[in-house]
Design a protein around this motif. Structure first.
Motif, PDB file in Angstrom:
ATOM      1  N   LYS A   1      -5.420   6.585  -0.417  1.00  0.00           N
ATOM      2  CA  LYS A   1      -4.917   6.693  -1.784  1.00  0.00           C
ATOM      3  C   LYS A   1      -3.393   6.691  -1.770  1.00  0.00           C
ATOM      4  O   LYS A   1      -2.771   7.387  -0.961  1.00  0.00           O
ATOM      5  N   PHE A   2      -2.822   5.905  -2.677  1.00  0.00           N
ATOM      6  CA  PHE A   2      -1.372   5.854  -2.839  1.00  0.00           C
ATOM      7  C   PHE A   2      -1.029   6.282  -4.259  1.00  0.00           C
ATOM      8  O   PHE A   2      -1.723   5.908  -5.213  1.00  0.00           O
ATOM      9  N   TYR A   3       0.046   7.056  -4.362  1.00  0.00           N
ATOM     10  CA  TYR A   3       0.459   7.522  -5.689  1.00  0.00           C
ATOM     11  C   TYR A   3       0.881   6.334  -6.537  1.00  0.00           C
ATOM     12  O   TYR A   3       1.574   5.423  -6.077  1.00  0.00           O
TER      13      TYR A   3
ATOM     14  N   CYS B   1       2.630   2.446  -5.858  1.00  0.00           N
ATOM     15  CA  CYS B   1       1.627   1.463  -5.457  1.00  0.00           C
ATOM     16  C   CYS B   1       2.094   0.027  -5.634  1.00  0.00           C
ATOM     17  O   CYS B   1       1.615  -0.873  -4.966  1.00  0.00           O
ATOM     18  N   LYS B   2       3.043  -0.205  -6.555  1.00  0.00           N
ATOM     19  CA  LYS B   2       3.563  -1.561  -6.725  1.00  0.00           C
ATOM     20  C   LYS B   2       4.370  -1.986  -5.509  1.00  0.00           C
ATOM     21  O   LYS B   2       4.561  -3.166  -5.259  1.00  0.00           O
ATOM     22  N   LYS B   3       4.856  -0.993  -4.781  1.00  0.00           N
ATOM     23  CA  LYS B   3       5.564  -1.300  -3.543  1.00  0.00           C
ATOM     24  C   LYS B   3       4.530  -1.669  -2.480  1.00  0.00           C
ATOM     25  O   LYS B   3       3.379  -1.274  -2.559  1.00  0.00           O
ATOM     26  N   ASP B   4       4.955  -2.399  -1.499  1.00  0.00           N
ATOM     27  CA  ASP B   4       4.005  -2.964  -0.543  1.00  0.00           C
ATOM     28  C   ASP B   4       3.724  -1.988   0.589  1.00  0.00           C
ATOM     29  O   ASP B   4       4.483  -1.896   1.556  1.00  0.00           O
ATOM     30  N   ALA B   5       2.607  -1.268   0.453  1.00  0.00           N
ATOM     31  CA  ALA B   5       2.100  -0.439   1.543  1.00  0.00           C
ATOM     32  C   ALA B   5       0.800  -1.062   2.021  1.00  0.00           C
ATOM     33  O   ALA B   5      -0.056  -1.429   1.210  1.00  0.00           O
ATOM     34  N   VAL B   6       0.641  -1.195   3.322  1.00  0.00           N
ATOM     35  CA  VAL B   6      -0.490  -1.941   3.872  1.00  0.00           C
ATOM     36  C   VAL B   6      -1.302  -1.050   4.811  1.00  0.00           C
ATOM     37  O   VAL B   6      -0.740  -0.402   5.701  1.00  0.00           O
TER      38      VAL B   6
ATOM     39  N   VAL C   1       5.948  -1.503   4.280  1.00  0.00           N
ATOM     40  CA  VAL C   1       6.688  -2.746   4.473  1.00  0.00           C
ATOM     41  C   VAL C   1       8.118  -2.636   3.954  1.00  0.00           C
ATOM     42  O   VAL C   1       9.076  -3.065   4.606  1.00  0.00           O
ATOM     43  N   GLY C   2       8.282  -2.040   2.769  1.00  0.00           N
ATOM     44  CA  GLY C   2       9.613  -1.955   2.167  1.00  0.00           C
ATOM     45  C   GLY C   2      10.431  -0.768   2.618  1.00  0.00           C
ATOM     46  O   GLY C   2      11.590  -0.612   2.192  1.00  0.00           O
ATOM     47  N   LYS C   3       9.854   0.108   3.446  1.00  0.00           N
ATOM     48  CA  LYS C   3      10.539   1.308   3.951  1.00  0.00           C
ATOM     49  C   LYS C   3      11.061   2.171   2.801  1.00  0.00           C
ATOM     50  O   LYS C   3      12.145   2.756   2.865  1.00  0.00           O
ATOM     51  N   THR C   4      10.269   2.245   1.731  1.00  0.00           N
ATOM     52  CA  THR C   4      10.649   3.028   0.551  1.00  0.00           C
ATOM     53  C   THR C   4       9.799   4.290   0.479  1.00  0.00           C
ATOM     54  O   THR C   4       8.742   4.379   1.118  1.00  0.00           O
TER      55      THR C   4
ATOM     56  N   ILE D   1      -5.876  -7.123  10.878  1.00  0.00           N
ATOM     57  CA  ILE D   1      -6.338  -7.227   9.493  1.00  0.00           C
ATOM     58  C   ILE D   1      -5.559  -6.232   8.648  1.00  0.00           C
ATOM     59  O   ILE D   1      -5.283  -5.110   9.099  1.00  0.00           O
ATOM     60  N   GLY D   2      -5.211  -6.632   7.429  1.00  0.00           N
ATOM     61  CA  GLY D   2      -4.463  -5.734   6.558  1.00  0.00           C
ATOM     62  C   GLY D   2      -4.913  -5.820   5.114  1.00  0.00           C
ATOM     63  O   GLY D   2      -5.446  -6.845   4.670  1.00  0.00           O
ATOM     64  N   ALA D   3      -4.720  -4.727   4.364  1.00  0.00           N
ATOM     65  CA  ALA D   3      -5.004  -4.688   2.924  1.00  0.00           C
ATOM     66  C   ALA D   3      -3.809  -4.056   2.230  1.00  0.00           C
ATOM     67  O   ALA D   3      -3.415  -2.928   2.552  1.00  0.00           O
ATOM     68  N   SER D   4      -3.227  -4.777   1.266  1.00  0.00           N
ATOM     69  CA  SER D   4      -2.006  -4.334   0.601  1.00  0.00           C
ATOM     70  C   SER D   4      -2.311  -3.534  -0.658  1.00  0.00           C
ATOM     71  O   SER D   4      -3.247  -3.853  -1.403  1.00  0.00           O
ATOM     72  N   SER D   5      -1.490  -2.524  -0.913  1.00  0.00           N
ATOM     73  CA  SER D   5      -1.647  -1.710  -2.122  1.00  0.00           C
ATOM     74  C   SER D   5      -1.427  -2.539  -3.386  1.00  0.00           C
ATOM     75  O   SER D   5      -1.970  -2.228  -4.443  1.00  0.00           O
ATOM     76  N   LYS D   6      -0.642  -3.606  -3.291  1.00  0.00           N
ATOM     77  CA  LYS D   6      -0.381  -4.453  -4.464  1.00  0.00           C
ATOM     78  C   LYS D   6      -1.662  -5.078  -5.011  1.00  0.00           C
ATOM     79  O   LYS D   6      -1.770  -5.346  -6.207  1.00  0.00           O
ATOM     80  N   ASP D   7      -2.631  -5.314  -4.123  1.00  0.00           N
ATOM     81  CA  ASP D   7      -3.868  -5.980  -4.533  1.00  0.00           C
ATOM     82  C   ASP D   7      -4.846  -5.037  -5.222  1.00  0.00           C
ATOM     83  O   ASP D   7      -5.913  -5.473  -5.668  1.00  0.00           O
ATOM     84  N   PHE D   8      -4.504  -3.743  -5.292  1.00  0.00           N
ATOM     85  CA  PHE D   8      -5.418  -2.764  -5.883  1.00  0.00           C
ATOM     86  C   PHE D   8      -4.767  -1.982  -7.027  1.00  0.00           C
ATOM     87  O   PHE D   8      -5.350  -1.031  -7.535  1.00  0.00           O
ATOM     88  N   TYR D   9      -3.571  -2.383  -7.436  1.00  0.00           N
ATOM     89  CA  TYR D   9      -2.817  -1.586  -8.413  1.00  0.00           C
ATOM     90  C   TYR D   9      -3.464  -1.629  -9.792  1.00  0.00           C
ATOM     91  O   TYR D   9      -3.801  -2.686 -10.318  1.00  0.00           O
ATOM     92  N   ASN D  10      -3.632  -0.457 -10.376  1.00  0.00           N
ATOM     93  CA  ASN D  10      -4.134  -0.310 -11.742  1.00  0.00           C
ATOM     94  C   ASN D  10      -3.291   0.753 -12.437  1.00  0.00           C
ATOM     95  O   ASN D  10      -3.333   1.931 -12.068  1.00  0.00           O
TER      96      ASN D  10
END
Length: 681
Positions: free
Chosen positions: A584-586, A590-595, A653-656, A611-620
């Motif tokens: 889970k990402f806050y 989540c718009k930032k790229d965490a994989v 990815v963005g080190k944020t 294999i990777g899954a990005s938080s951007k693909d699940f943002y709601n």
């Protein structure tokens, strides 16, 4: 000695009586020449061949009425629903990659005999059985009865030919048509039989090959070319004339051929790998190393007998011919698939596979009938157990696709006695409607295709469902994270059914007993130290939405986060299992790229898969915390070593700054039969 009434009977009278009985039988057989000729024909090696055909029939007709349709077969049946033959050509055949023959046959066949599996599959099973007899006859014509019997025994019992005989596609029919063509070709070229029926049969069977499948056509063209090289000069003009006659018979199909040729190949088919030839041989021998070893022993035995008997090389031209006929379609298909669009698949090579066995066993001399019977029996001792037990053929092939999904869904509806939302990634409503009629039971379906939905769209669709139960199924393959997305909204796992080419899962909003999908879980809620997990305790902070709950914080500039690593075997994970990872990402982050990353490496730390899954693909935006899912089917990775290490971690990815919670790794029993037709399980 006394008879039934006590009268003395001499030995001479008994012998005379026996002779009279034999004479009576001979007289009656002579009165019925058909019966007499049949009994004369089916003896010795021909009787063994007849027994092989009986075994072939038993293997193909086993539980005949219960053989389900494959997805490919249902697709062919769908195309029989056009209102006219013109529509079939324009809308069904021109867009396909096969000639019009089999589809045209089905178009009229189902109108007479209906859509039942037994009615539709029957002609193809008969073709498969008849092909076994033709292999024997061709082997006998080319070499001797021993070669024909050994080759026919393999064709009768390996999974390759048994399975495609039970499928109403142009494979069993193509095998029969091509062998029929070779039969007439052999009569003309080898035995120099000049009867008109051989020439007519040669032309008609060649045309049937052209109408059946383009690889059947290619095999027939190869054989026809070899005929030009082998035929006597006095019959060359006649041979060319009947080749021309065969071409004339295929002229009505020429426009279809040109249009289909412009497609170039199959868009959905992947290019073959360099190891294709090796894996194809494994497929031929049912992925059985024992069967392959036995085949090699037979080859060595044949060569030994050939050298021992100082056999003349008069048959070398046919031995070479058989080998080329087997190899050339493979090589041509491979080169074409690598340079252009792919066309090469195992099914298209069934037409030439008999010539592998004919060429291999061609070294055998003509052996005694008893010896042939023993060799055939030994072949059956290897091929039939590998089919029934090694490959579990009747287990996986008779439990597949839409048929299995429909039966499971009907049982579920009858059990829960309330509406169930069914989402099936299966392409066409017609397929499920067929089983509604077959089983006389309504099977409501909410969604037939969800390939076009991304992770967010799929989750939003599920959120709008009003039922307490959801069933998710697919025919073929779909992203495994769809099950995890569904379970997020329907949290209780009810049951599942998996098999060849399908998977069916049921989830509920109603609590269930023993509702876990997973045999092992390792969940990190960042509230305590955990074995095998690595993370900095200095990064633990309170959740912005719940002050009683801890979470993990990436600080500015931090790229790598918490992770779990270990040996797959330590987690009792086998090569067909699923690995399901979620975190889970806050929402603000989540718009930032965490994989979520999963890597698999061997014992030398060489990378097997990433294999990777990005938080951007699940943002709601509606949710404060976003759940990101990564699911892996280990069957797709084809692990080739016993020592495989996994490592899953978060890549910022963005080190944020990012907040993370509920990092979970779960292991689920997989589906070893998903690719059962073409892979070793």
């Amino acid at each position: 000695m006394k008879d039934a009434v006590g009268k003395e009977v001499s030995i001479k009278q008994i012998c005379n009586f026996s002779k009279n009985v034999q004479l009576y039988k001979m007289v009656n057989l002579n009165k019925n020449p058909i019966l007499f000729n049949t009994l004369q024909y089916f003896k010795g090696n021909n009787l063994i061949a007849f027994f092989i055909v009986i075994i072939a029939a038993i293997l193909r007709f086993y539980k005949f009425s219960e053989i389900p349709y494959t997805l490919d077969e249902l697709s062919a049946l769908l195309r029989t629903n056009y209102d006219s033959y013109t529509d079939l050509i324009n809308l069904g055949i021109l867009r396909d990659g096969h000639p019009a023959g089999v589809q045209s046959f089905l178009f009229y066949w189902v109108k007479i005999f209906g859509y039942s599996e037994a009615a539709v599959k029957l002609p193809f099973i008969i073709c498969g059985i008849a092909s076994v007899w033709l292999v024997y006859i061709i082997g006998k014509k080319w070499f001797n009865s021993t070669v024909g019997l050994l080759s026919a025994a393999f064709i009768a019992t390996i999974q390759f030919t048994v399975m495609y005989s039970q499928i109403e596609r142009p494979y069993a029919s193509g095998l029969f048509f091509f062998l029929l063509f070779v039969y007439f070709w052999s009569n003309i070229i080898i035995e120099k039989r000049n009867q008109l029926y051989n020439w007519i049969g040669f032309s008609i069977s060649a045309a049937l090959c052209a109408y059946n499948h383009y690889f059947t056509l290619f095999s027939a063209l190869i054989a026809a070319f070899f005929g030009l090289l082998l035929i006597s000069r006095q019959h060359l003009k006649k041979y060319l004339l009947f080749c021309f006659f065969a071409i004339m018979l295929t002229l009505p199909h020429i426009n279809i051929f040109i249009i289909q040729l412009s497609h170039g190949g199959l868009n959905w088919l992947p290019k073959p790998k360099n190891s294709f030839f090796i894996t194809y041989l494994d497929f031929i021998f049912s992925f059985s190393c024992w069967l392959e070893i036995f085949f090699i022993i037979l080859l060595i035995t044949g060569v030994f007998l050939f050298l021992k008997n100082h056999s003349k090389n008069s048959k070398n031209n046919l031995r070479f011919t058989g080998l080329i006929w087997f190899l050339l379609p493979i090589i041509t298909g491979f080169v074409y698939s690598m340079l252009g669009k792919p066309v090469l698949q195992y099914s298209a090579l069934i037409f030439s596979v008999p010539f592998l066995f004919l060429a291999t066993f061609s070294f055998f001399p003509s052996l005694k009938v008893r010896t042939n019977a023993v060799l055939v029996f030994l072949i059956f001792c290897f091929t039939i157990p590998s089919l029934v037990f090694g490959r579990q053929y009747y287990k996986f092939f008779y439990n597949q696709g839409y048929d299995a999904i429909a039966k499971n869904q009907i049982a579920l509806l009858d059990s829960v006695k309330q509406p169930v939302s069914l989402l099936i990634n299966g392409y066409e409503p017609f397929y499920l409607k067929y089983y509604t009629l077959k089983y006389h039971h309504k099977i409501p379906c909410n969604l037939y295709v969800f390939d076009m939905l991304n992770n967010i769209g799929f989750r939003n669709y599920i959120l709008n469902l009003k039922t307490d139960y959801i069933a998710i199924a697919h025919v073929g393959v779909m992203p495994l994270q769809n099950y995890d997305i569904a379970q997020h909204e329907f949290p209780y796992f009810v049951k599942r059914s998996v098999g060849f080419g399908y998977e069916w899962y049921v989830f509920s909003k109603i609590p269930q007993k023993n509702s876990s999908r997973f045999y092992l879980e390792s969940n990190n809620y960042f509230d305590k130290p955990l074995n095998d997990w690595s993370f900095s305790h200095a990064n633990i902070c309170k959740s912005p939405t719940d002050s009683t709950n801890d979470c993990y914080k990436f600080n500015e500039g931090e790229e790598w986060g918490p992770g779990l690593k270990g040996l797959l075997q330590k987690y009792n994970c086998c090569s067909h299992d699923f690995i399901n990872i979620s975190a889970k990402f806050y929402s603000e982050n989540c718009k930032k790229d965490a994989v979520i990353v999963l890597t698999l490496t061997d014992k030398n730390d060489s990378l097997i898969s990433w294999i990777g899954a990005s938080s951007k693909d699940f943002y709601n935006a509606k949710n404060k915390w976003q759940t990101v899912n990564l699911a892996v089917r280990l069957t797709d990775i084809k692990l080739s070593t016993d020592s495989v290490y996994f490592n899953t971690y978060i890549w910022n990815v963005g080190k944020t700054p990012i907040l993370l919670d509920d990092f979970c790794v779960r292991f689920e029993k997989g589906n070893p039969f998903i690719y059962a037709i073409i892979s070793d399980f």
